[in-house]
Write a protein that holds these residues in place. Structure first.
Motif, PDB file in Angstrom:
ATOM      1  N   UNK A 100      68.784  23.798   4.146  1.00 21.39           N
ATOM      2  CA  UNK A 100      67.667  24.667   4.678  1.00 21.39           C
ATOM      3  C   UNK A 100      68.159  25.873   5.541  1.00 21.39           C
ATOM      4  N   UNK A 101      69.235  25.339   6.291  1.00 23.43           N
ATOM      5  CA  UNK A 101      69.864  26.849   7.274  1.00 23.43           C
ATOM      6  C   UNK A 101      70.410  27.615   6.197  1.00 23.43           C
ATOM      7  N   UNK A 102      71.267  27.189   5.288  1.00 21.91           N
ATOM      8  CA  UNK A 102      71.811  28.139   4.214  1.00 21.91           C
ATOM      9  C   UNK A 102      71.207  28.986   3.688  1.00 21.91           C
ATOM     10  N   UNK A 103      69.661  28.685   3.330  1.00 17.18           N
ATOM     11  CA  UNK A 103      68.835  29.340   2.432  1.00 17.18           C
ATOM     12  C   UNK A 103      67.560  29.683   3.337  1.00 17.18           C
ATOM     13  N   UNK A 104      67.903  29.744   4.686  1.00 16.33           N
ATOM     14  CA  UNK A 104      66.665  30.369   5.647  1.00 16.33           C
ATOM     15  C   UNK A 104      65.401  29.737   5.185  1.00 16.33           C
ATOM     16  N   UNK A 105      65.336  28.394   5.243  1.00 15.17           N
ATOM     17  CA  UNK A 105      63.967  27.677   5.173  1.00 15.17           C
ATOM     18  C   UNK A 105      63.754  26.755   6.358  1.00 15.17           C
ATOM     19  N   UNK A 106      62.367  27.119   6.711  1.00 14.40           N
ATOM     20  CA  UNK A 106      62.042  26.408   7.873  1.00 14.40           C
ATOM     21  C   UNK A 106      61.891  24.963   7.421  1.00 14.40           C
ATOM     22  N   UNK A 107      62.413  24.114   8.466  1.00 15.42           N
ATOM     23  CA  UNK A 107      62.224  22.624   8.169  1.00 15.42           C
ATOM     24  C   UNK A 107      61.308  22.091   9.205  1.00 15.42           C
ATOM     25  N   UNK A 108      60.388  21.094   8.834  1.00 15.64           N
ATOM     26  CA  UNK A 108      59.679  20.606   9.629  1.00 15.64           C
ATOM     27  C   UNK A 108      59.826  19.039   9.413  1.00 15.64           C
ATOM     28  N   UNK A 109      59.971  18.282  10.401  1.00 14.53           N
ATOM     29  CA  UNK A 109      60.034  16.647  10.156  1.00 14.53           C
ATOM     30  C   UNK A 109      58.813  16.136  11.002  1.00 14.53           C
ATOM     31  N   UNK A 110      58.319  15.124  10.244  1.00 14.99           N
ATOM     32  CA  UNK A 110      57.143  14.347  10.645  1.00 14.99           C
ATOM     33  C   UNK A 110      57.344  12.829  10.900  1.00 14.99           C
ATOM     34  N   UNK A 111      56.848  12.224  11.915  1.00 16.60           N
ATOM     35  CA  UNK A 111      57.026  10.943  11.751  1.00 16.60           C
ATOM     36  C   UNK A 111      55.516  10.316  11.419  1.00 16.60           C
ATOM     37  N   UNK A 112      55.467   9.973  10.054  1.00 15.71           N
ATOM     38  CA  UNK A 112      54.271   9.311   9.869  1.00 15.71           C
ATOM     39  C   UNK A 112      53.817   7.991   9.676  1.00 15.71           C
ATOM     40  N   UNK A 113      54.816   7.253  10.148  1.00 16.68           N
ATOM     41  CA  UNK A 113      54.769   5.807  10.378  1.00 16.68           C
ATOM     42  C   UNK A 113      56.149   4.880  10.479  1.00 16.68           C
ATOM     43  N   UNK A 114      57.102   5.519  11.158  1.00 19.67           N
ATOM     44  CA  UNK A 114      58.268   4.946  11.317  1.00 19.67           C
ATOM     45  C   UNK A 114      58.315   3.862  12.565  1.00 19.67           C
ATOM     46  N   UNK A 115      58.973   2.589  12.229  1.00 19.82           N
ATOM     47  CA  UNK A 115      58.983   1.571  13.085  1.00 19.82           C
ATOM     48  C   UNK A 115      59.758   1.665  14.451  1.00 19.82           C
ATOM     49  N   UNK A 116      59.496   2.821  15.083  1.00 18.12           N
ATOM     50  CA  UNK A 116      60.146   3.254  16.369  1.00 18.12           C
ATOM     51  C   UNK A 116      59.466   4.174  17.144  1.00 18.12           C
ATOM     52  N   UNK A 117      59.753   4.059  18.477  1.00 17.70           N
ATOM     53  CA  UNK A 117      58.907   4.959  19.425  1.00 17.70           C
ATOM     54  C   UNK A 117      59.734   6.086  19.747  1.00 17.70           C
ATOM     55  N   UNK A 118      59.699   7.117  19.074  1.00 21.27           N
ATOM     56  CA  UNK A 118      60.448   8.467  19.549  1.00 21.27           C
ATOM     57  C   UNK A 118      59.879   9.042  20.872  1.00 21.27           C
ATOM     58  N   UNK A 119      60.892   9.752  21.475  1.00 18.06           N
ATOM     59  CA  UNK A 119      60.502  10.461  22.717  1.00 18.06           C
ATOM     60  C   UNK A 119      59.680  11.666  22.083  1.00 18.06           C
ATOM     61  N   UNK A 120      58.813  12.144  22.930  1.00 16.97           N
ATOM     62  CA  UNK A 120      58.045  13.486  22.560  1.00 16.97           C
ATOM     63  C   UNK A 120      58.746  14.489  22.381  1.00 16.97           C
ATOM     64  N   UNK A 121      58.740  15.165  21.281  1.00 17.38           N
ATOM     65  CA  UNK A 121      59.547  16.330  21.197  1.00 17.38           C
ATOM     66  C   UNK A 121      58.950  17.274  20.482  1.00 17.38           C
ATOM     67  N   UNK A 122      59.278  18.903  20.831  1.00 15.64           N
ATOM     68  CA  UNK A 122      58.709  19.819  19.851  1.00 15.64           C
ATOM     69  C   UNK A 122      59.106  19.842  18.523  1.00 15.64           C
ATOM     70  N   UNK A 123      60.457  19.241  18.335  1.00 13.87           N
ATOM     71  CA  UNK A 123      60.828  19.130  17.097  1.00 13.87           C
ATOM     72  C   UNK A 123      60.299  18.313  15.746  1.00 13.87           C
ATOM     73  N   UNK A 124      59.506  17.223  16.383  1.00 14.38           N
ATOM     74  CA  UNK A 124      59.098  16.153  15.534  1.00 14.38           C
ATOM     75  C   UNK A 124      57.470  16.211  15.591  1.00 14.38           C
ATOM     76  N   UNK A 125      56.988  16.199  14.371  1.00 19.57           N
ATOM     77  CA  UNK A 125      55.554  16.241  14.248  1.00 19.57           C
ATOM     78  C   UNK A 125      55.040  14.806  14.514  1.00 19.57           C
ATOM     79  N   UNK A 126      54.190  14.343  15.483  1.00 21.80           N
ATOM     80  CA  UNK A 126      53.749  13.046  15.613  1.00 21.80           C
ATOM     81  C   UNK A 126      52.470  12.860  14.667  1.00 21.80           C
TER      82      UNK A 126
END
Length: 344
Positions: free
Chosen positions: A97-123
């Protein structure tokens, strides 16, 4: 999602598009697949001057209850560990994605883990993993519909921000089993012909996975509605991608279909509305057993054959520069008349 909201692709400009391609300074058909890609993007955008604006890839992560049946050699915690890798920028999809200047979005749709709130991760978490579909449906209909709506909302936001080309990736230990069950149920394939190595199963492991899927297909044999099939066998990440694909097609965006898991979401979307594939470019043929069958089911021609089977949207990211080349030749290459070159 109402079926009539996704219109069949317009053929209004087909003759003009083909004429523009044919009059470029080259023999007819000399740019091969690039010509087909350029034609398709022009169709989707209904223009002779296509543009790729703010390309993006949405990677959806979710865990799967079917892992209780020991269908993957990797433990479930690899899902959240890989999400952390995405957020840290160290995964293959980050590199491409970096190589080709593509915006990357990452989403937690149902992971068995409690992520810290982050502007990088769509909850978009619905639940900490699906249920075991060898015993019961993976999701309730309501959960499945929520995931579909979540995907649609992400796409609506991207579209408003100017994105007109979108790819999808996924992460979820056990999700090749889910994808295989979906393709079997919708495409009429057997578990034996559709089951592959996933994250690295040996022959015995593949046989066991096929057996688990076959029994689950028998258990849930009465269902036929695509949403019910998705809720029964799917994952939260697959349902989210399905909703995103449907919305992207409705908004006439160019959709980059990736590998085995992402294509399983497309197979469901296609069962809901066959017009959806009018807006798709198929990035590659995965080396995962069954993806070739999926592509045949959708009458799809992949751009690349690189033996990849990583997921994450990597095939779409690697194929993107080729699509860029197709659009660029359409816009920038001289015609015979412009260049003063004699034509046949």
């Amino acid at each position: 999602m109402q079926e009539q909201q996704i219109s069949a692709i317009s053929k209004r400009l087909d003759e003009q598009i083909q004429k523009k391609i044919d009059l470029k300074t080259k023999p007819l058909g000399a740019l091969g697949t690039l010509e087909k890609i350029a034609f398709k993007v022009c169709q989707i955008q209904e223009t002779l001057e296509p543009k790729l604006n703010k390309p993006a890839i949405l990677v959806c992560a979710g865990d799967h209850g079917i892992t209780q049946e020991k269908v993957s050699p990797f433990p479930q915690e690899v899902t959240f560990q890989m999400v952390m890798n995405f957020l840290g920028g160290g995964a293959a999809i980050n590199v491409f994605s970096r190589q080709n200047d593509i915006r990357l979005l990452v989403a937690d749709t149902g992971v068995n883990f409690d992520f810290e709130p982050s502007g990088q991760l769509l909850d978009l978490k619905i639940r900490k993993g699906t249920r075991n579909f060898a015993i019961e449906p993976a999701m309730t209909i309501e959960e499945c519909q929520t995931a579909i709506n979540n995907g649609a909302q992400v796409i609506e936001k991207l579209h408003k921000e100017g994105t007109n080309i979108i790819g999808f990736g996924e992460m979820g230990i056990g999700n090749t089993t889910s994808a295989t069950a979906l393709m079997c149920k919708i495409g009429g394939f057997t578990a034996q012909e559709a089951s592959g190595a996933g994250t690295g199963l040996d022959a015995n492991g593949i046989s066991h996975k096929a057996s688990v899927i076959e029994k689950a297909l028998q258990l849930h044999s009465a269902i036929s509605n695509p949403i019910e099939i998705l809720a029964t066998f799917g994952g939260y990440e697959i349902a989210t991608i399905c909703g995103a694909i449907l919305k992207a097609a409705e908004l006439k965006m160019t959709i980059l279909s990736d590998g085995f898991i992402a294509t399983s979401a497309l197979i469901v979307a296609h069962a809901i509305n066959p017009n959806v594939t009018d807006y798709c470019l198929f990035a590659h043929e995965s080396n995962e057993q069954g993806h070739k069958l999926m592509l045949q089911h959708l009458n799809a021609e992949p751009i690349l054959h690189l033996g990849m089977r990583l997921g994450e949207g990597t095939g779409s990211a690697v194929a993107y520069p080729i699509i860029e080349s197709a659009v660029n030749f359409m816009n920038e290459m001289s015609s015979f008349e412009d260049a003063g070159v004699s034509n046949v």
